[in-house]
Motif scaffolding. Sequence first.
Motif, PDB file in Angstrom:
ATOM      1  N   MET A   1       0.770  -0.773   0.062  1.00 47.91           N
ATOM      2  CA  MET A   1      -0.059  -0.538   0.297  1.00 47.91           C
ATOM      3  C   MET A   1       0.627   1.349  -0.197  1.00 47.91           C
ATOM      4  O   MET A   1       2.290   1.377   0.567  1.00 47.91           O
ATOM      5  N   GLN A   2       0.389   2.112  -0.752  1.00 50.64           N
ATOM      6  CA  GLN A   2       1.144   3.547  -0.738  1.00 50.64           C
ATOM      7  C   GLN A   2       0.837   4.236   0.546  1.00 50.64           C
ATOM      8  O   GLN A   2      -0.314   4.218   1.475  1.00 50.64           O
ATOM      9  N   THR A   3       2.135   5.842   0.494  1.00 51.01           N
ATOM     10  CA  THR A   3       1.681   6.111   1.651  1.00 51.01           C
ATOM     11  C   THR A   3       1.909   7.625   1.489  1.00 51.01           C
ATOM     12  O   THR A   3       2.454   7.867  -0.142  1.00 51.01           O
ATOM     13  N   TYR A   4       0.802   8.428   1.574  1.00 53.88           N
ATOM     14  CA  TYR A   4       1.099   9.222   0.923  1.00 53.88           C
ATOM     15  C   TYR A   4       0.304  10.940   2.664  1.00 53.88           C
ATOM     16  O   TYR A   4       0.152  10.357   2.816  1.00 53.88           O
ATOM     17  N   ASN A   5       1.058  11.892   1.893  1.00 56.77           N
ATOM     18  CA  ASN A   5       0.924  13.069   3.061  1.00 56.77           C
ATOM     19  C   ASN A   5       0.039  13.928   2.596  1.00 56.77           C
ATOM     20  O   ASN A   5      -0.219  14.362   3.755  1.00 56.77           O
ATOM     21  N   ASN A   6      -0.945  13.690   2.161  1.00 56.38           N
ATOM     22  CA  ASN A   6      -2.405  14.698   1.955  1.00 56.38           C
ATOM     23  C   ASN A   6      -3.591  13.884   0.801  1.00 56.38           C
ATOM     24  O   ASN A   6      -2.785  12.919   0.041  1.00 56.38           O
ATOM     25  N   LEU A   7      -4.240  14.505   1.325  1.00 54.69           N
ATOM     26  CA  LEU A   7      -6.034  13.982   0.788  1.00 54.69           C
ATOM     27  C   LEU A   7      -5.536  14.478  -1.684  1.00 54.69           C
ATOM     28  O   LEU A   7      -5.891  12.725  -1.357  1.00 54.69           O
ATOM     29  N   VAL A   8      -4.583  15.178  -0.820  1.00 55.86           N
ATOM     30  CA  VAL A   8      -4.419  15.888  -2.451  1.00 55.86           C
ATOM     31  C   VAL A   8      -3.609  15.043  -3.164  1.00 55.86           C
ATOM     32  O   VAL A   8      -4.339  14.047  -4.612  1.00 55.86           O
ATOM     33  N   GLU A   9      -2.534  14.215  -2.723  1.00 61.69           N
ATOM     34  CA  GLU A   9      -1.350  13.866  -3.637  1.00 61.69           C
ATOM     35  C   GLU A   9      -2.267  11.885  -4.275  1.00 61.69           C
ATOM     36  O   GLU A   9      -1.979  11.220  -4.664  1.00 61.69           O
ATOM     37  N   ALA A  10      -2.702  12.171  -2.766  1.00 64.43           N
ATOM     38  CA  ALA A  10      -3.610  10.327  -2.864  1.00 64.43           C
ATOM     39  C   ALA A  10      -4.814  10.164  -4.171  1.00 64.43           C
ATOM     40  O   ALA A  10      -4.182   9.194  -4.741  1.00 64.43           O
ATOM     41  N   THR A  11      -5.278  11.455  -4.340  1.00 65.03           N
ATOM     42  CA  THR A  11      -6.642  11.518  -4.598  1.00 65.03           C
ATOM     43  C   THR A  11      -5.752  11.223  -6.713  1.00 65.03           C
ATOM     44  O   THR A  11      -6.352  10.764  -7.635  1.00 65.03           O
ATOM     45  N   ASN A  12      -5.031  12.379  -6.700  1.00 61.52           N
ATOM     46  CA  ASN A  12      -4.340  12.267  -7.702  1.00 61.52           C
ATOM     47  C   ASN A  12      -3.662  11.190  -8.486  1.00 61.52           C
ATOM     48  O   ASN A  12      -3.283  10.624  -9.165  1.00 61.52           O
ATOM     49  N   ASP A  13      -2.813  10.293  -7.546  1.00 54.90           N
ATOM     50  CA  ASP A  13      -1.855   8.975  -7.397  1.00 54.90           C
ATOM     51  C   ASP A  13      -3.019   7.758  -8.417  1.00 54.90           C
ATOM     52  O   ASP A  13      -2.705   7.272  -8.965  1.00 54.90           O
ATOM     53  N   LEU A  14      -4.378   7.897  -7.711  1.00 52.62           N
ATOM     54  CA  LEU A  14      -5.737   6.783  -8.183  1.00 52.62           C
ATOM     55  C   LEU A  14      -5.966   6.916  -8.229  1.00 52.62           C
ATOM     56  O   LEU A  14      -6.463   6.320  -9.753  1.00 52.62           O
ATOM     57  N   MET A  15      -6.276   8.851  -9.178  1.00 53.79           N
ATOM     58  CA  MET A  15      -6.120   9.057 -10.994  1.00 53.79           C
ATOM     59  C   MET A  15      -5.687   8.241 -11.958  1.00 53.79           C
ATOM     60  O   MET A  15      -6.456   7.746 -12.351  1.00 53.79           O
ATOM     61  N   LYS A  16      -4.650   8.819 -11.586  1.00 53.00           N
ATOM     62  CA  LYS A  16      -3.646   8.348 -12.199  1.00 53.00           C
ATOM     63  C   LYS A  16      -3.785   6.861 -13.217  1.00 53.00           C
ATOM     64  O   LYS A  16      -3.042   6.337 -14.078  1.00 53.00           O
TER      65      LYS A  16
END
Length: 107
Positions: A1-16
């Motif tokens: 599972m990935q590690t993200y610093n914030n919600l925006v970073e997670a959202t952007n990566d999941l969208m990619k």
Amino acid sequence: MQTYNNLVEATNDLMKRGYTENLSLEGDTVDDKEKKIKMTADDFEIDEFYRFEGASNPDDMSIIYAVNSPKYKLKGILVNAFGTYANNSKSAILAKLHHYQVNDHLK
């Protein structure tokens, strides 16, 4: 599972990674309003999820779910409050979401 610093970073990566649909929790269903799809708890799986605390208030928490539905052939993102602001309804959807939160240590 990935590690993200914030919600925006997670959202952007999941969208990619293909989680492109914007999903919302609507009582007893998870909805893709654009496609007019209402999914019950049996219609989707949770692939991943990540929790984030607010920068100024630890009670301001959110959780992001990477959701897929083979039945509807979609992958999307569901963002929901977690903790103090969470919806405490007893719906099957929330029971399923809560199951993944509680059992994340088993992964």
